[in-house]
Design a protein around this motif. Structure first.
Motif, PDB file in Angstrom:
ATOM      1  N   GLU A   1       0.804  -1.170   0.298  1.00  0.00           N
ATOM      2  CA  GLU A   1       0.074  -0.072   0.153  1.00  0.00           C
ATOM      3  C   GLU A   1       0.858   1.077  -0.019  1.00  0.00           C
ATOM      4  OE1 GLU A   1      -2.961  -0.409   3.012  1.00  0.00           O
ATOM      5  OE2 GLU A   1      -4.215   1.397   2.199  1.00  0.00           O
ATOM      6  N   ILE A   2       1.848   1.425   1.011  1.00  0.00           N
ATOM      7  CA  ILE A   2       2.640   2.452   0.864  1.00  0.00           C
ATOM      8  C   ILE A   2       3.657   2.590  -0.331  1.00  0.00           C
ATOM      9  CG2 ILE A   2       4.198   3.848   2.462  1.00  0.00           C
ATOM     10  CD1 ILE A   2       2.926   3.078   4.906  1.00  0.00           C
ATOM     11  N   ASP A   3       4.546   1.357  -0.244  1.00  0.00           N
ATOM     12  CA  ASP A   3       5.429   1.603  -1.280  1.00  0.00           C
ATOM     13  C   ASP A   3       5.171   1.505  -2.636  1.00  0.00           C
ATOM     14  OD1 ASP A   3       7.264   1.472   0.866  1.00  0.00           O
ATOM     15  OD2 ASP A   3       8.068  -0.294   0.568  1.00  0.00           O
ATOM     16  N   VAL A   4       3.997   0.947  -2.905  1.00  0.00           N
ATOM     17  CA  VAL A   4       3.565   0.993  -4.453  1.00  0.00           C
ATOM     18  C   VAL A   4       2.559   2.020  -4.548  1.00  0.00           C
ATOM     19  CG1 VAL A   4       2.506  -0.518  -6.312  1.00  0.00           C
ATOM     20  CG2 VAL A   4       4.183  -1.398  -4.544  1.00  0.00           C
ATOM     21  N   GLU A   5       1.343   1.800  -3.873  1.00  0.00           N
ATOM     22  CA  GLU A   5       0.153   2.566  -4.301  1.00  0.00           C
ATOM     23  C   GLU A   5       0.207   4.062  -3.898  1.00  0.00           C
ATOM     24  OE1 GLU A   5      -3.721   0.889  -2.813  1.00  0.00           O
ATOM     25  OE2 GLU A   5      -2.776  -1.048  -2.868  1.00  0.00           O
ATOM     26  N   TYR A   6       0.913   4.275  -2.657  1.00  0.00           N
ATOM     27  CA  TYR A   6       0.845   5.709  -2.214  1.00  0.00           C
ATOM     28  C   TYR A   6       1.987   6.564  -2.823  1.00  0.00           C
ATOM     29  CZ  TYR A   6      -2.765   4.484   1.175  1.00  0.00           C
ATOM     30  OH  TYR A   6      -3.974   3.993   1.880  1.00  0.00           O
ATOM     31  N   LYS A   7       3.084   5.590  -3.194  1.00  0.00           N
ATOM     32  CA  LYS A   7       4.297   6.426  -3.753  1.00  0.00           C
ATOM     33  C   LYS A   7       3.471   6.734  -5.103  1.00  0.00           C
ATOM     34  CE  LYS A   7       8.790   5.492  -5.536  1.00  0.00           C
ATOM     35  NZ  LYS A   7      10.046   4.879  -5.534  1.00  0.00           N
ATOM     36  N   GLU A   8       2.865   5.833  -5.886  1.00  0.00           N
ATOM     37  CA  GLU A   8       2.520   6.230  -7.358  1.00  0.00           C
ATOM     38  C   GLU A   8       1.690   7.321  -7.167  1.00  0.00           C
ATOM     39  OE1 GLU A   8       1.364   2.524  -9.307  1.00  0.00           O
ATOM     40  OE2 GLU A   8      -0.119   3.665 -10.396  1.00  0.00           O
ATOM     41  N   LEU A   9       0.853   7.405  -6.168  1.00  0.00           N
ATOM     42  CA  LEU A   9      -0.517   8.398  -5.958  1.00  0.00           C
ATOM     43  C   LEU A   9       0.447   9.805  -5.753  1.00  0.00           C
ATOM     44  CD1 LEU A   9      -3.210   9.273  -5.781  1.00  0.00           C
ATOM     45  CD2 LEU A   9      -2.898   8.937  -3.218  1.00  0.00           C
ATOM     46  N   ALA A  10       1.543   9.774  -4.762  1.00  0.00           N
ATOM     47  CA  ALA A  10       2.192  10.801  -4.624  1.00  0.00           C
ATOM     48  C   ALA A  10       3.024  11.647  -5.694  1.00  0.00           C
ATOM     49  CB  ALA A  10       3.242  10.635  -3.379  1.00  0.00           C
ATOM     50  N   LEU A  11       3.482  10.683  -6.673  1.00  0.00           N
ATOM     51  CA  LEU A  11       4.255  11.276  -7.772  1.00  0.00           C
ATOM     52  C   LEU A  11       3.323  11.729  -8.641  1.00  0.00           C
ATOM     53  CD1 LEU A  11       6.810   8.399  -8.189  1.00  0.00           C
ATOM     54  CD2 LEU A  11       7.214  10.396  -6.957  1.00  0.00           C
ATOM     55  N   LYS A  12       2.127  11.239  -8.795  1.00  0.00           N
ATOM     56  CA  LYS A  12       1.089  11.659  -9.783  1.00  0.00           C
ATOM     57  C   LYS A  12       0.693  13.141  -9.235  1.00  0.00           C
ATOM     58  CE  LYS A  12      -1.580   7.896 -11.554  1.00  0.00           C
ATOM     59  NZ  LYS A  12      -2.691   6.964 -11.328  1.00  0.00           N
ATOM     60  N   SER A  13       0.526  13.105  -7.785  1.00  0.00           N
ATOM     61  CA  SER A  13       0.022  14.335  -7.237  1.00  0.00           C
ATOM     62  C   SER A  13       0.894  15.541  -7.172  1.00  0.00           C
ATOM     63  CB  SER A  13      -0.550  14.058  -5.794  1.00  0.00           C
ATOM     64  OG  SER A  13      -1.416  12.977  -5.969  1.00  0.00           O
ATOM     65  N   GLY A  14       2.163  15.482  -7.645  1.00  0.00           N
ATOM     66  CA  GLY A  14       2.898  16.484  -7.917  1.00  0.00           C
ATOM     67  C   GLY A  14       4.303  16.508  -7.023  1.00  0.00           C
ATOM     68  N   ILE A  15       4.164  15.439  -6.091  1.00  0.00           N
ATOM     69  CA  ILE A  15       5.491  15.157  -5.178  1.00  0.00           C
ATOM     70  C   ILE A  15       6.461  14.570  -5.926  1.00  0.00           C
ATOM     71  CG2 ILE A  15       6.095  13.781  -3.191  1.00  0.00           C
ATOM     72  CD1 ILE A  15       2.991  14.593  -2.278  1.00  0.00           C
ATOM     73  N   GLU A  16       7.766  15.297  -5.878  1.00  0.00           N
ATOM     74  CA  GLU A  16       8.656  14.744  -6.677  1.00  0.00           C
ATOM     75  C   GLU A  16       9.706  13.871  -6.096  1.00  0.00           C
ATOM     76  OE1 GLU A  16      10.279  18.606  -7.828  1.00  0.00           O
ATOM     77  OE2 GLU A  16       8.664  18.940  -8.987  1.00  0.00           O
ATOM     78  N   ASN A  17       9.924  14.205  -4.756  1.00  0.00           N
ATOM     79  CA  ASN A  17      10.798  13.040  -3.965  1.00  0.00           C
ATOM     80  C   ASN A  17      10.258  12.199  -2.963  1.00  0.00           C
ATOM     81  OD1 ASN A  17      13.044  14.663  -5.386  1.00  0.00           O
ATOM     82  ND2 ASN A  17      12.274  16.308  -4.039  1.00  0.00           N
ATOM     83  N   TRP A  18      10.263  11.027  -3.023  1.00  0.00           N
ATOM     84  CA  TRP A  18       9.550  10.111  -1.873  1.00  0.00           C
ATOM     85  C   TRP A  18      10.656   9.346  -1.317  1.00  0.00           C
ATOM     86  CZ3 TRP A  18       4.569   8.698  -0.518  1.00  0.00           C
ATOM     87  CH2 TRP A  18       4.511   7.366   0.044  1.00  0.00           C
ATOM     88  N   GLY A  19      10.138   9.091   0.068  1.00  0.00           N
ATOM     89  CA  GLY A  19      11.084   8.180   1.073  1.00  0.00           C
ATOM     90  C   GLY A  19       9.937   7.716   1.829  1.00  0.00           C
ATOM     91  N   ARG A  20      10.677   6.297   2.339  1.00  0.00           N
ATOM     92  CA  ARG A  20       9.844   5.788   3.490  1.00  0.00           C
ATOM     93  C   ARG A  20      10.590   5.376   4.569  1.00  0.00           C
ATOM     94  NH1 ARG A  20       8.671   0.500   5.548  1.00  0.00           N
ATOM     95  NH2 ARG A  20       8.436  -0.529   3.463  1.00  0.00           N
ATOM     96  N   VAL A  21      10.433   5.610   5.639  1.00  0.00           N
ATOM     97  CA  VAL A  21      10.830   4.820   6.891  1.00  0.00           C
ATOM     98  C   VAL A  21      10.757   3.411   7.121  1.00  0.00           C
ATOM     99  CG1 VAL A  21      11.074   5.051   9.424  1.00  0.00           C
ATOM    100  CG2 VAL A  21      11.023   7.190   7.961  1.00  0.00           C
ATOM    101  N   PRO A  22      11.622   2.596   7.255  1.00  0.00           N
ATOM    102  CA  PRO A  22      11.390   1.017   7.501  1.00  0.00           C
ATOM    103  C   PRO A  22      10.665   0.884   8.966  1.00  0.00           C
ATOM    104  CG  PRO A  22      13.612   1.561   7.793  1.00  0.00           C
ATOM    105  CD  PRO A  22      13.036   2.801   7.253  1.00  0.00           C
ATOM    106  N   ALA A  23      10.104  -0.128   8.972  1.00  0.00           N
ATOM    107  CA  ALA A  23       9.517  -0.457  10.089  1.00  0.00           C
ATOM    108  C   ALA A  23      10.483  -0.983  11.165  1.00  0.00           C
ATOM    109  CB  ALA A  23       8.337  -1.792   9.984  1.00  0.00           C
ATOM    110  N   LEU A  24      10.252  -0.769  12.297  1.00  0.00           N
ATOM    111  CA  LEU A  24      11.397  -0.981  13.472  1.00  0.00           C
ATOM    112  C   LEU A  24      11.993  -2.558  13.255  1.00  0.00           C
ATOM    113  CD1 LEU A  24       9.988   0.773  16.630  1.00  0.00           C
ATOM    114  CD2 LEU A  24      11.834   1.356  15.457  1.00  0.00           C
ATOM    115  N   GLY A  25      11.129  -3.504  13.038  1.00  0.00           N
ATOM    116  CA  GLY A  25      11.762  -4.759  13.092  1.00  0.00           C
ATOM    117  C   GLY A  25      12.713  -4.936  14.279  1.00  0.00           C
TER     118      GLY A  25
END
Ligand SMILES: C=CC1=C(C)c2cc3[nH]c(cc4nc(cc5[nH]c(cc1n2)c(C)c5CCC(=O)O)C(CCC(=O)O)=C4C)c(C)c3C=C
Ligand SMILES: [Fe+2]
Length: 524
Positions: free
Chosen positions: A394-418
């Motif tokens: 959901e985050i790494d694929v769907e929301y990233k794609e949505l963000a890039l489509k919405s004008g956001i140019e730089n995307w990052g994601r914090v990993p889970a604590l594991g």
């Protein structure tokens, strides 16, 4: 301190006090437990007196936040204790983080166990539908009115079959199954090592709510191993009826039926998002990802939490939203202390079904941020400590794609604590801090059990924030004409009723649309 605490009776719960927030923008945290009269001595020792002691000797704000965390987590483990264990409170609470085990008898003849509770996930694509069935058969996930309880399982079958294709697609895209079991097992292993390194040898067990290893399997192992003191630690930082609440409800029903378990001392740490170690571990990860951007100071920190239906919070008193907001505030404060003062947003993802969920929704918020001209976004999954389908897909694929489509140019994601060492070490501290409060249990008769064992307290804990249990009042009661929210709700209800009627006919007569589609064996 604005906290008020109940005077615990032998059968009552220890409440969770509303600690004054250190937040800049928090208005107030809703107390999920009733405010009643308090044993002043207990309150003073546990919160008032203790806070003063820490504040006097350690005036740094950092430490006070830390002690908030400690106070809160200890309080949380305490409120499930029977009254007779609280004579031990004051001395122990004023000692260092690692208690003197020779006085707490946490080890020695005792066999200490830690039970990690988690959600569980399908390991193969064939597991997806039965996993979804288990999830939707949980009355804490689909909350039916009392009149319809008998339909829980047929409905779960129906919804799980309907949802399975979409879910399977998601799991297929992340490698054909959930990584949850593997990660949780690794966390258990690391926690065991961390406890051992802190001189508290303990066995660590994993009990999943909806897939293997099921909580029941973990309990059987705990019994075989002869554990005498058990710390129950849900792996959700924030409490929700739908997650930790559901697992505790299940655990309570298992304990209630079992002579061995009724005699086993235990304590529960219902949520631990305020712990200093957890907050610091999250901030370490955020800082690391921020520094990967060209202009870290311009990045919007975007906390995305798993949502819950709004009615859980507004009608049933789920503390989830308040705990989530406070958690985000604590993280932002720690970041500020370290000299980072980026903008931030909290939104809720992964809604399922037709009802209203906690807002703002993650997808809507991403679009709005794009419209406002935000160019760099760092997504921070905040409600769960392992990678899972909703981070990886959901985050790494769907929301990233949505963000890039919405004008956001730089995307990052914090990993889970594991298995982050600071995080695991803090979980070990949480376990150790709770050990002196593992409750003595009543053994003799049912009445004694009901009044003294912490189990009864779990039940009361659940009842205090969830007094109506499954019978949530309808969110919209007055009809309004037009394409309105109420019309939508009533249409949804009418459709639901029609489905229920069809299901009942199907089950009772063996005829109907499912039969025609050749999927009638579902109900066998
Ligand atoms: C704090 C975390 C979670 C909350 C709160 C929560 C509530 C909740 N979830 C559903 C429905 C589904 N959840 C699903 C998967 C899933 N949920 C969580 C966490 C929380 N759920 C996790 C970690 C996972 C993933 C496990 C994995 O396999 O990796 C699913 C299945 C996946 C899908 O089909 O999307 C469903 C369905 C509800 C209805 C709910 C609150 C009532
Ligand atoms: Fe979920």
């Amino acid at each position: 301190m604005n906290a008020q605490i109940q005077a615990p009776s032998s059968s009552s719960t220890f409440p969770l006090p509303s600690l004054s927030s250190t937040s800049r923008h928090r208005s107030k945290i809703r107390l999920p437990f009733p405010r009643e009269v308090c044993s002043t001595q207990w309150m003073c020792c546990c919160f008032g007196g203790r806070m003063e002691t820490f504040q006097n000797s350690n005036p740094s704000k950092n430490l006070i936040v830390g002690m908030h965390s400690l106070g809160r987590s200890v309080a949380q483990s305490l409120f499930l204790q029977p009254i007779r264990s609280y004579s031990t409170l004051p001395g122990v609470l004023l000692t260092s983080k690692t208690p003197d085990l020779s006085t707490t008898s946490a080890v020695g003849d005792e066999k200490v166990g830690v039970l990690l509770l988690n959600l569980g996930g399908p390991e193969t694509l064939e597991d997806v539908q039965p996993f979804l069935f288990n999830l939707f058969a949980d009355p804490d996930i689909i909350r039916l009115p009392r009149l319809f309880w008998f339909l829980q399982k047929p409905l779960a079958k129906f919804v799980s079959v309907l949802r399975a294709p979409k879910s399977k697609e998601g799991y297929a895209s992340i490698g054909g199954g959930s990584p949850l079991r593997q990660i949780t097992d690794a966390q258990a292993e690391e926690l065991k090592k961390a406890l051992c390194a802190k001189n508290v040898p303990a066995e660590v067990y994993v009990g999943m709510r909806y897939w293997h290893p099921f909580t029941e399997e973990a309990i059987e192992q705990i019994k075989r191993d002869g554990i005498t003191k058990l710390v129950v630690l849900p792996l959700y930082p924030q409490f929700s009826i739908s997650t930790s609440g559901s697992s505790l409800r299940l655990l309570e029903s298992i304990f209630r039926e079992d002579e061995y378990l009724v005699n086993m001392q235990h304590t529960v740490i219902p949520s631990w998002y305020q712990r200093e170690g957890y907050i610091k571990a999250m901030v370490d990860l955020i800082e690391k990802e921020l520094n990967k951007f060209d202009r870290p100071e311009e990045v919007m920190i975007f906390f995305s939490a798993h949502g819950v239906p709004l009615a859980y919070v507004e009608e049933a008193g789920d503390p989830y939203k308040a705990e989530m907001e406070e958690c985000v505030d604590l993280i932002m404060e720690e970041l500020e202390r370290r000299g980072t003062s980026n903008g931030f947003t909290l939104a809720y993802q992964s809604r399922v079904g037709p009802v209203e969920w906690l807002k703002p929704y993650t997808d809507d918020t991403i679009i709005q941020l794009g419209q406002k001209g935000v160019k760099s976004l760092l997504a921070v999954p905040i409600s769960f400590v392992s990678e899972h389908i909703e981070t990886l897909e959901e985050i790494d694929v769907e929301y990233k794609e949505l963000a890039l489509k919405s004008g956001i140019e730089n995307w990052g994601r914090v990993p889970a604590l594991g298995c982050e060492p600071t995080f695991i070490s803090d979980l070990a501290d949480a376990v150790i801090e709770s050990l002196p409060y593992v409750g003595a249990m009543a053994v003799s008769n049912l009445e004694a059990r009901q009044s003294l064992v912490p189990l009864g307290s779990i039940e009361e804990l659940l009842a205090t924030y969830d007094s109506q249990r499954r019978e949530l009042p309808p969110p919209v009661t007055v009809w309004e004409w037009g394409w309105t929210k109420s019309a939508e709700t009533w249409n949804g209800r009418a459709a639901m009723l029609a489905v229920l009627v069809l299901l009942v006919l199907e089950v009772t007569t063996g005829r109907g649309f499912l039969n025609q589609w050749g999927i009638s064996p579902l109900f066998r």
